[in-house]
Design a protein around this motif. Sequence first.
Motif, short mmCIF file in Angstrom:
data_model
loop_
_atom_site.label_atom_id
_atom_site.label_comp_id
_atom_site.label_asym_id
_atom_site.label_seq_id
_atom_site.Cartn_x
_atom_site.Cartn_y
_atom_site.Cartn_z
N GLY A 58 0.81 -1.20 -0.03
CA GLY A 58 -0.06 -0.09 0.00
C GLY A 58 0.84 1.30 0.11
N LEU A 59 2.08 1.17 0.66
CA LEU A 59 2.77 2.14 0.62
C LEU A 59 3.12 3.05 -0.76
CD1 LEU A 59 5.50 1.19 3.16
CD2 LEU A 59 3.80 3.04 3.68
N THR A 60 3.04 2.21 -1.74
CA THR A 60 3.21 2.44 -3.17
C THR A 60 1.85 2.10 -4.17
OG1 THR A 60 4.38 0.30 -3.57
CG2 THR A 60 5.94 2.45 -3.23
N ALA A 61 1.34 1.41 -3.58
CA ALA A 61 0.30 1.02 -4.25
C ALA A 61 0.24 0.04 -5.31
CB ALA A 61 -1.14 1.95 -4.77
N ASN A 62 1.24 -0.95 -4.90
CA ASN A 62 1.88 -1.94 -5.68
C ASN A 62 1.09 -3.17 -5.90
OD1 ASN A 62 3.57 -3.50 -7.63
ND2 ASN A 62 5.31 -3.50 -6.21
N GLY A 83 -7.96 -3.86 -5.16
CA GLY A 83 -7.65 -2.65 -4.40
C GLY A 83 -6.81 -1.91 -4.61
N LEU A 84 -5.75 -2.47 -4.43
CA LEU A 84 -4.32 -1.50 -4.84
C LEU A 84 -4.07 -0.86 -6.14
CD1 LEU A 84 -1.80 -3.98 -3.15
CD2 LEU A 84 -2.58 -1.53 -2.28
N LYS A 85 -4.55 -1.82 -7.33
CA LYS A 85 -4.69 -1.15 -8.43
C LYS A 85 -5.84 0.19 -8.51
CE LYS A 85 -5.44 -2.28 -13.34
NZ LYS A 85 -5.73 -0.74 -13.64
N SER A 86 -6.81 0.23 -7.81
CA SER A 86 -7.68 0.96 -7.76
C SER A 86 -7.06 2.44 -7.23
CB SER A 86 -8.79 0.73 -7.09
OG SER A 86 -9.76 1.88 -6.91
N TYR A 87 -6.40 2.03 -6.14
CA TYR A 87 -5.76 3.09 -5.36
C TYR A 87 -4.79 3.82 -6.39
CZ TYR A 87 -7.83 2.18 -0.82
OH TYR A 87 -9.01 2.11 0.11
N LYS A 88 -3.73 2.96 -6.91
CA LYS A 88 -2.70 3.43 -7.71
C LYS A 88 -3.43 4.27 -8.98
CE LYS A 88 1.80 2.78 -9.11
NZ LYS A 88 2.85 2.79 -8.26
N ASP A 89 -4.32 3.88 -9.77
CA ASP A 89 -5.09 4.54 -10.92
C ASP A 89 -5.67 5.92 -10.38
OD1 ASP A 89 -4.70 2.15 -12.26
OD2 ASP A 89 -6.74 1.62 -12.37
N LYS A 90 -5.71 6.10 -9.02
CA LYS A 90 -6.42 7.38 -8.44
C LYS A 90 -5.43 8.29 -7.88
CE LYS A 90 -10.31 4.90 -6.54
NZ LYS A 90 -11.03 4.79 -5.46
N GLY A 91 -3.91 7.80 -8.10
CA GLY A 91 -2.95 8.50 -7.48
C GLY A 91 -2.82 8.43 -6.00
N GLN A 92 -3.13 7.44 -5.31
CA GLN A 92 -3.08 7.47 -3.99
C GLN A 92 -2.35 6.11 -3.49
OE1 GLN A 92 -7.47 6.44 -3.57
NE2 GLN A 92 -7.93 8.82 -3.78
N ASP A 124 -8.18 -1.11 11.12
CA ASP A 124 -7.74 -0.35 10.06
C ASP A 124 -7.94 1.04 10.87
OD1 ASP A 124 -10.28 0.07 9.64
OD2 ASP A 124 -10.08 -0.33 7.35
N SER A 125 -8.04 1.51 11.83
CA SER A 125 -8.34 2.97 12.14
C SER A 125 -6.99 3.59 11.88
CB SER A 125 -8.78 2.89 13.91
OG SER A 125 -7.72 2.49 14.53
N ARG A 126 -5.90 3.04 12.01
CA ARG A 126 -4.51 3.81 11.95
C ARG A 126 -4.06 3.51 10.41
NH1 ARG A 126 -1.91 2.09 17.14
NH2 ARG A 126 -3.40 0.40 16.58
N PHE A 127 -4.75 3.31 9.59
CA PHE A 127 -4.52 2.66 8.10
C PHE A 127 -5.07 3.85 7.16
CE2 PHE A 127 -4.26 -0.28 4.35
CZ PHE A 127 -3.04 -0.07 4.27
N LEU A 128 -4.47 5.00 6.59
CA LEU A 128 -5.16 5.81 6.04
C LEU A 128 -5.00 6.08 4.57
CD1 LEU A 128 -5.30 8.64 8.68
CD2 LEU A 128 -6.91 7.03 8.37
N VAL A 129 -5.51 6.58 3.70
CA VAL A 129 -5.34 7.04 2.39
C VAL A 129 -4.67 8.38 2.22
CG1 VAL A 129 -6.44 7.11 0.20
CG2 VAL A 129 -7.35 5.44 1.73
N TYR A 130 -3.65 8.46 1.72
CA TYR A 130 -2.91 9.64 1.32
C TYR A 130 -2.83 9.91 -0.11
CZ TYR A 130 -1.07 9.35 5.95
OH TYR A 130 -1.21 9.54 7.31
N LYS A 131 -2.37 11.06 -0.88
CA LYS A 131 -2.18 11.20 -2.27
C LYS A 131 -0.67 10.77 -2.39
CE LYS A 131 -5.00 15.35 -2.45
NZ LYS A 131 -5.08 16.87 -2.72
N ALA A 132 -0.37 10.40 -3.62
CA ALA A 132 0.87 9.76 -3.82
C ALA A 132 2.00 10.87 -3.52
CB ALA A 132 1.01 9.72 -5.24
N SER A 133 1.76 12.23 -3.45
CA SER A 133 2.56 13.24 -3.07
C SER A 133 2.83 13.35 -1.51
CB SER A 133 1.87 14.63 -3.40
OG SER A 133 0.81 14.74 -2.47
N GLY A 134 1.95 12.49 -0.83
CA GLY A 134 2.16 12.28 0.61
C GLY A 134 1.09 13.17 1.34
N GLU A 135 0.43 13.93 0.90
CA GLU A 135 -0.64 14.75 1.56
C GLU A 135 -1.87 13.68 2.05
OE1 GLU A 135 -3.73 18.15 0.51
OE2 GLU A 135 -2.33 17.79 -0.82
#
Length: 171
Positions: A58-62, A83-92, A124-135
């Motif tokens: 998930g750190l790189t959505a690989n 799931g990971l592919k979906s995040y990667k496609d959204k830049g997350q 998963d309360s401490r497992f959050l979604v970030y933009k690829a930029s880190g935001e």
Amino acid sequence: MSVLALAAAGCSDTTSPASDDPASAPSLSAPPQSMRSAAEAQALAAWQGMWQAYARAGLTANSADPDLARYARDRALATLTAGLKSYKDKGQVLKGEIVTDPRVSNATPDVDPTTVTITDCVDDSRFLVYKASGELLNDIPGGRRSALATVTKSNGGWKVSSFGVQDPDTC
């Protein structure tokens, strides 16, 4: 966690005299329960390994991270990679920690299982979604989610073959 009970299995033959020959001594072997305990431990390790691999991927959505296939197969692997592919496609990407507390609820066949069912309350309360930029994209934490998984033994060892995770606050 299962408690491994060891018992000595031996034969008693009252018709033959005792011997000091080690070859004639009764052999000690672990009871069939130890095979079940070992299977349960390996299935639990696969479940926890899968979540650790998912968090790292998930750190790189690989979605092609090879560790995913080390712990998951079939529908479970397809779910994780999609799931990971979906995040990667959204830049997350995903960051944080997934906490598990699994328990074996069933194992079949009874003596030497090849299928283990696991119940868990995945946090998963401490497992959050970030933009690829880190935001930080979404600061709304997940929660404690009821989960059920099937872990199977195959030529590749123990792997999660299917799982379902419910909405937050279901456990």
